[in-house]
Motif scaffolding. Structure first.
Motif, PDB file in Angstrom:
ATOM      1  N   THR A  67       0.840  -1.197   0.000  1.00  0.00           N
ATOM      2  CA  THR A  67       0.000   0.000   0.000  1.00  0.00           C
ATOM      3  C   THR A  67       0.881   1.255   0.000  1.00  0.00           C
ATOM      4  OG1 THR A  67      -1.599  -1.253   1.288  1.00  0.00           O
ATOM      5  CG2 THR A  67      -1.905   1.134   1.215  1.00  0.00           C
ATOM      6  N   HIS A  68       1.907   1.258   0.822  1.00  0.00           N
ATOM      7  CA  HIS A  68       2.782   2.427   0.887  1.00  0.00           C
ATOM      8  C   HIS A  68       3.596   2.602  -0.396  1.00  0.00           C
ATOM      9  CE1 HIS A  68       1.826   3.941   4.857  1.00  0.00           C
ATOM     10  NE2 HIS A  68       1.657   2.683   5.213  1.00  0.00           N
ATOM     11  N   ASN A  69       4.030   1.498  -0.982  1.00  0.00           N
ATOM     12  CA  ASN A  69       4.734   1.604  -2.266  1.00  0.00           C
ATOM     13  C   ASN A  69       3.856   2.235  -3.341  1.00  0.00           C
ATOM     14  OD1 ASN A  69       7.072   0.429  -1.423  1.00  0.00           O
ATOM     15  ND2 ASN A  69       6.952  -1.344  -2.760  1.00  0.00           N
ATOM     16  N   ILE A  70       2.601   1.778  -3.371  1.00  0.00           N
ATOM     17  CA  ILE A  70       1.688   2.283  -4.406  1.00  0.00           C
ATOM     18  C   ILE A  70       1.378   3.765  -4.160  1.00  0.00           C
ATOM     19  CG2 ILE A  70      -0.657   2.035  -5.368  1.00  0.00           C
ATOM     20  CD1 ILE A  70       1.234  -0.177  -6.268  1.00  0.00           C
ATOM     21  N   ALA A  71       1.238   4.137  -2.898  1.00  0.00           N
ATOM     22  CA  ALA A  71       0.979   5.546  -2.577  1.00  0.00           C
ATOM     23  C   ALA A  71       2.161   6.396  -3.053  1.00  0.00           C
ATOM     24  CB  ALA A  71       0.766   5.710  -1.081  1.00  0.00           C
ATOM     25  N   ALA A  72       3.379   5.885  -2.855  1.00  0.00           N
ATOM     26  CA  ALA A  72       4.568   6.631  -3.286  1.00  0.00           C
ATOM     27  C   ALA A  72       4.608   6.743  -4.805  1.00  0.00           C
ATOM     28  CB  ALA A  72       5.828   5.935  -2.766  1.00  0.00           C
ATOM     29  N   LEU A  73       4.202   5.687  -5.477  1.00  0.00           N
ATOM     30  CA  LEU A  73       4.162   5.705  -6.936  1.00  0.00           C
ATOM     31  C   LEU A  73       3.174   6.762  -7.423  1.00  0.00           C
ATOM     32  CD1 LEU A  73       5.110   4.054  -9.522  1.00  0.00           C
ATOM     33  CD2 LEU A  73       2.953   2.831  -9.303  1.00  0.00           C
ATOM     34  N   GLY A  74       2.023   6.834  -6.741  1.00  0.00           N
ATOM     35  CA  GLY A  74       1.007   7.834  -7.079  1.00  0.00           C
ATOM     36  C   GLY A  74       1.552   9.248  -6.943  1.00  0.00           C
ATOM     37  N   GLU A  75       2.348   9.481  -5.906  1.00  0.00           N
ATOM     38  CA  GLU A  75       3.002  10.784  -5.702  1.00  0.00           C
ATOM     39  C   GLU A  75       3.911  11.107  -6.885  1.00  0.00           C
ATOM     40  OE1 GLU A  75       3.006  13.361  -3.619  1.00  0.00           O
ATOM     41  OE2 GLU A  75       1.311  12.381  -2.615  1.00  0.00           O
ATOM     42  N   LYS A  76       4.654  10.076  -7.312  1.00  0.00           N
ATOM     43  CA  LYS A  76       5.668  10.275  -8.351  1.00  0.00           C
ATOM     44  C   LYS A  76       5.023  10.534  -9.714  1.00  0.00           C
ATOM     45  CE  LYS A  76       9.146   7.253  -9.508  1.00  0.00           C
ATOM     46  NZ  LYS A  76       9.876   6.039  -9.121  1.00  0.00           N
ATOM     47  N   ILE A  77       4.041   9.693 -10.049  1.00  0.00           N
ATOM     48  CA  ILE A  77       3.362   9.847 -11.343  1.00  0.00           C
ATOM     49  C   ILE A  77       2.040  10.541 -11.069  1.00  0.00           C
ATOM     50  CG2 ILE A  77       2.607   8.632 -13.421  1.00  0.00           C
ATOM     51  CD1 ILE A  77       4.276   6.243 -12.459  1.00  0.00           C
ATOM     52  N   LYS A  78       2.059  11.861 -11.156  1.00  0.00           N
ATOM     53  CA  LYS A  78       0.930  12.671 -10.681  1.00  0.00           C
ATOM     54  C   LYS A  78      -0.423  12.238 -11.240  1.00  0.00           C
ATOM     55  CE  LYS A  78       3.022  15.894  -8.074  1.00  0.00           C
ATOM     56  NZ  LYS A  78       3.683  15.015  -7.128  1.00  0.00           N
ATOM     57  N   ILE A  79      -0.445  11.828 -12.528  1.00  0.00           N
ATOM     58  CA  ILE A  79      -1.762  11.503 -13.106  1.00  0.00           C
ATOM     59  C   ILE A  79      -2.394  10.294 -12.418  1.00  0.00           C
ATOM     60  CG2 ILE A  79      -1.664  12.474 -15.446  1.00  0.00           C
ATOM     61  CD1 ILE A  79      -0.771   9.644 -16.350  1.00  0.00           C
ATOM     62  N   LEU A  80      -1.545   9.455 -11.797  1.00  0.00           N
ATOM     63  CA  LEU A  80      -2.116   8.280 -11.147  1.00  0.00           C
ATOM     64  C   LEU A  80      -2.768   8.620  -9.815  1.00  0.00           C
ATOM     65  CD1 LEU A  80       0.476   5.430 -11.736  1.00  0.00           C
ATOM     66  CD2 LEU A  80      -1.771   5.688 -12.759  1.00  0.00           C
ATOM     67  N   LYS A  81      -2.376   9.762  -9.259  1.00  0.00           N
ATOM     68  CA  LYS A  81      -2.788  10.077  -7.895  1.00  0.00           C
ATOM     69  C   LYS A  81      -4.315  10.007  -7.676  1.00  0.00           C
ATOM     70  CE  LYS A  81      -1.554  12.930  -4.076  1.00  0.00           C
ATOM     71  NZ  LYS A  81      -0.975  14.140  -3.580  1.00  0.00           N
ATOM     72  N   PRO A  82      -5.105  10.717  -8.511  1.00  0.00           N
ATOM     73  CA  PRO A  82      -6.550  10.660  -8.256  1.00  0.00           C
ATOM     74  C   PRO A  82      -7.126   9.253  -8.400  1.00  0.00           C
ATOM     75  CG  PRO A  82      -6.031  12.053 -10.165  1.00  0.00           C
ATOM     76  CD  PRO A  82      -4.742  11.598  -9.604  1.00  0.00           C
ATOM     77  N   ILE A  83      -6.628   8.498  -9.371  1.00  0.00           N
ATOM     78  CA  ILE A  83      -7.147   7.130  -9.568  1.00  0.00           C
ATOM     79  C   ILE A  83      -6.782   6.287  -8.355  1.00  0.00           C
ATOM     80  CG2 ILE A  83      -7.144   5.083 -11.071  1.00  0.00           C
ATOM     81  CD1 ILE A  83      -5.977   6.791 -13.285  1.00  0.00           C
ATOM     82  N   LEU A  84      -5.532   6.484  -7.915  1.00  0.00           N
ATOM     83  CA  LEU A  84      -5.046   5.628  -6.843  1.00  0.00           C
ATOM     84  C   LEU A  84      -5.674   5.928  -5.495  1.00  0.00           C
ATOM     85  CD1 LEU A  84      -1.276   5.072  -7.595  1.00  0.00           C
ATOM     86  CD2 LEU A  84      -3.175   3.482  -7.801  1.00  0.00           C
ATOM     87  N   LYS A  85      -5.964   7.188  -5.256  1.00  0.00           N
ATOM     88  CA  LYS A  85      -6.442   7.540  -3.919  1.00  0.00           C
ATOM     89  C   LYS A  85      -7.672   6.709  -3.529  1.00  0.00           C
ATOM     90  CE  LYS A  85      -6.663  10.681  -0.455  1.00  0.00           C
ATOM     91  NZ  LYS A  85      -7.501  11.653   0.113  1.00  0.00           N
ATOM     92  N   LYS A  86      -8.662   6.698  -4.452  1.00  0.00           N
ATOM     93  CA  LYS A  86      -9.891   5.975  -4.154  1.00  0.00           C
ATOM     94  C   LYS A  86      -9.591   4.477  -4.031  1.00  0.00           C
ATOM     95  CE  LYS A  86     -14.352   4.979  -6.135  1.00  0.00           C
ATOM     96  NZ  LYS A  86     -14.720   4.494  -7.451  1.00  0.00           N
ATOM     97  N   SER A  87      -8.821   3.958  -4.998  1.00  0.00           N
ATOM     98  CA  SER A  87      -8.635   2.512  -5.000  1.00  0.00           C
ATOM     99  C   SER A  87      -7.714   2.037  -3.878  1.00  0.00           C
ATOM    100  CB  SER A  87      -8.161   2.014  -6.357  1.00  0.00           C
ATOM    101  OG  SER A  87      -7.055   2.722  -6.771  1.00  0.00           O
ATOM    102  N   LEU A  88      -6.835   2.925  -3.420  1.00  0.00           N
ATOM    103  CA  LEU A  88      -5.949   2.554  -2.315  1.00  0.00           C
ATOM    104  C   LEU A  88      -6.768   2.159  -1.089  1.00  0.00           C
ATOM    105  CD1 LEU A  88      -2.872   2.633  -2.364  1.00  0.00           C
ATOM    106  CD2 LEU A  88      -2.963   4.786  -1.163  1.00  0.00           C
ATOM    107  N   TYR A  89      -7.766   2.997  -0.796  1.00  0.00           N
ATOM    108  CA  TYR A  89      -8.609   2.721   0.375  1.00  0.00           C
ATOM    109  C   TYR A  89      -9.461   1.479   0.156  1.00  0.00           C
ATOM    110  CZ  TYR A  89      -7.133   6.929   2.724  1.00  0.00           C
ATOM    111  OH  TYR A  89      -6.362   7.861   3.369  1.00  0.00           O
TER     112      TYR A  89
END
Ligand code: TEU
Length: 551
Positions: free
Chosen positions: A390-412
């Motif tokens: 989970t933390h790795n994916i969150a960090a990836l979302g930070e790095k690749i900005k476009i992934l951030k909104p998609i990832l936020k919802k799915s992370l939870y």
């Protein structure tokens, strides 16, 4: 040794030891805690436990990173505790299968420490160590790992890298080296001689890597998979383990095989090939995502689920044995998934999903808390999550900005921690899991979702599972019958028949939150209703209604 194939009659309960029950009140589950709940498991009716890793480990990936294969992680207990647990299980007619994690070790394993500290170490060749490209500035190839980052880890500031398909602390073993295979066999014998009954083999279809270590064209998910999933020597290695070890014990193996095709699956479990007893395939858990990436949530479609279940049920019939599961420690909770509901219709949803997968052909697995209809965790910030992935994916979302909104919802929604919250034994502050604050937060709904309440309620999800288990035991139609999808194109109702000689079992499940006219109402007129999650035998199916019939 004669193989009795007992696993075909097994109903297996998975324990994730950290989250099951805390016997010494240090906030983390342990073996004494497990022992204290064996009567509960006996009452449920299961006859085998799969225990997620309890070996010594720095716990970067909650025990899937092993630093000593022959000892127990201290906070979980001692080897004596383990032996006591095993004998208490056997006394109750419960078998035990261990988690076997041998695609990789921990980076704290003495083999690895020796391998990277000394180029002449005899353990150097236990791992996959290669020179990087561009004088060590770039990894040996562009393969990616399962946890959202690259598959290679640089060794200090040298020009060398080690392969790790999971977290940094999980270096892959080099199975090409016959010494590694002998070590694995010794580990297997150690536990089998102690009396354990088999193994759940972690990512076992990744153990053979294509030795050319070639880069691949960039892809969306898991670059390089064609070179490390079901690699060239996989079947040879598995057969070797069978011949040299498993065949000498009446044991079973279930391979966790990611990204497997039906043909590969058959090759792993056809009995005459002598490789594995059964495998976990993940096609059904990928029906609600895109590209096999769980973070890319896709709207659920019942016909898509039917298609993959049909493929495996029909494809393995009379060829090899199947496993059946809808939850485990890597998946989110099943209520609220597959178009079901974890609020208003939670109870009927849980029972409907249970009936739908329990009557299929194969060995059913129940993940801890599933028998209570436990829900996803109520996490409110990133710090609430403990999982390395989970933390790795969150960090990836930070790095690749476009992934951030998609990832936020799915992370939870999709974090593995959703399944790792403490089992809810009662409604007390820490749900009866522990007397102190647990390592991961307890779900608030422990106040009304808990074992204590369900044990006193005849109509509870727990008792429903108990009845399903009872019904399944010794039932030849469920064990050996043919599987027929009765409504392959229907988007709302899943209905299938199991058929053996002149006996039939039919399951009809409404996968929607609306009433639906039972499409099989005419055909099912003269058939006996055995079980249902409603008190209803009308021509209309209530929201998430399920019915089990027999003839
Ligand atoms: O899981 C293998 C695996 O492929 C997972 O990474 C899976 O794809 C992921 O959890 C989905 O999010 C096994 C274990 O079950 C898992 O707990 C371990 O972390 C992993 O192997 C490494 O040992």
């Amino acid at each position: 040794m004669k193989q009795t194939n007992w696993y075909k009659d097994a109903i297996i309960y998975q324990i994730y030891p950290r989250s099951f029950c805390d016997g010494n009140n240090d906030g983390m589950g342990d073996i004494p805690g497990i022992i204290s709940k064996l009567d509960y498991l006996k009452e449920l009716g299961i006859n085998c436990v799969w225990l997620s890793p309890v070996y010594d480990s720095p716990q970067e990936d909650n025990g899937y990173d092993i630093s000593n294969y022959r000892d127990i992680y201290k906070p979980f207990g001692t080897l004596d505790d383990f032996k006591k647990m095993l004998s208490e299980m056997h006394k109750r007619g419960i078998r035990l299968i261990m988690d076997l994690v041998v695609n990789h070790t921990s980076s704290e394993h003495p083999w690895f420490k020796s391998a990277i500290s000394d180029k002449n170490s005899p353990y150097r060749d236990y791992y996959i160590i290669k020179k990087g490209r561009k004088n060590g500035k770039k990894p040996p190839n562009n393969w990616s790992g399962f946890f959202g980052d690259g598959a290679w880890q640089r060794i200090g500031d040298s020009d060398e890298y080690y392969l790790r398909l999971f977290a940094k602390g999980q270096p892959d073993l080099n199975w090409e080296n016959p010494k590694v295979r002998e070590e694995v066999k010794d580990i297997l014998r150690y536990w089998l001689d102690m009396g354990v009954d088999g193994f759940r083999c972690d990512v076992i279809n990744l153990i053979s890597k294509d030795q050319r270590f070639k880069s691949v064209a960039p892809t969306i998910a898991l670059a390089g998979k064609k070179y490390f999933v079901s690699g060239p020597r996989l079947h040879e290695y598995l057969h070797e383990l069978y011949k040299d070890v498993y065949s000498n014990y009446d044991c079973m193996t279930v391979g966790e095989t990611v990204l497997t095709t039906l043909q590969q699956g058959c090759d792993l479990v056809e009995p005459n090939r002598e490789e594995l007893s059964m495998i976990f395939n993940f096609d059904h858990t990928d029906t609600d995502n895109y590209f096999g990436v769980k973070w890319f949530i896709r709207k659920f479609k019942l016909t898509r689920l039917k298609k993959v279940v049909n493929k495996w049920q029909q494809g393995l019939h009379n060829r090899g044995w199947n496993s059946l599961f809808i939850e485990n420690h890597d998946q989110r909770r099943c209520v609220g998934r597959f178009n079901t509901d974890d609020k208003e219709y939670r109870e009927v949803s849980a029972k409907m999903l249970a009936t739908t997968y329990f009557m299929l052909q194969g060995t059913p697995f129940i993940y801890e808390g599933q028998e209570l209809g436990m829900t996803n965790g109520d996490f409110s910030c990133l710090d609430d999550f403990k999982d390395v992935e989970t933390h790795n994916i969150a960090a990836l979302g930070e790095k690749i900005k476009i992934l951030k909104p998609i990832l936020k919802k799915s992370l939870y929604q999709c974090s593995r921690d959703n399944a790792r919250t403490p089992v809810q034994w009662d409604d007390s502050e820490f749900a009866g899991f522990s007397k102190v604050k647990p390592w991961i937060q307890v779900n608030k709904n422990k106040s009304f979702i808990n074992a204590k309440q369900q044990l006193t309620d005849d109509n509870s999800i727990f008792h429903y599972y108990q009845k399903l288990i009872e019904y399944r035991k010794g039932n030849e139609v469920i064990k050996n019958g043919e599987y027929i999808d009765l409504l392959p194109h229907n988007h709302k109702v899943y209905a299938y028949m199991r058929k053996l000689d002149d006996k039939e079992i039919v399951v009809v499940s409404n996968f929607t939150n609306k009433e639906v006219v039972n499409p099989l109402r005419k055909k099912l007129k003269s058939i006996k209703l055995v079980m249902s999650n409603y008190n209803n035998n009308s021509e209309t199916l209530k929201p998430y209604e399920t019915r089990l019939y027999e003839r």
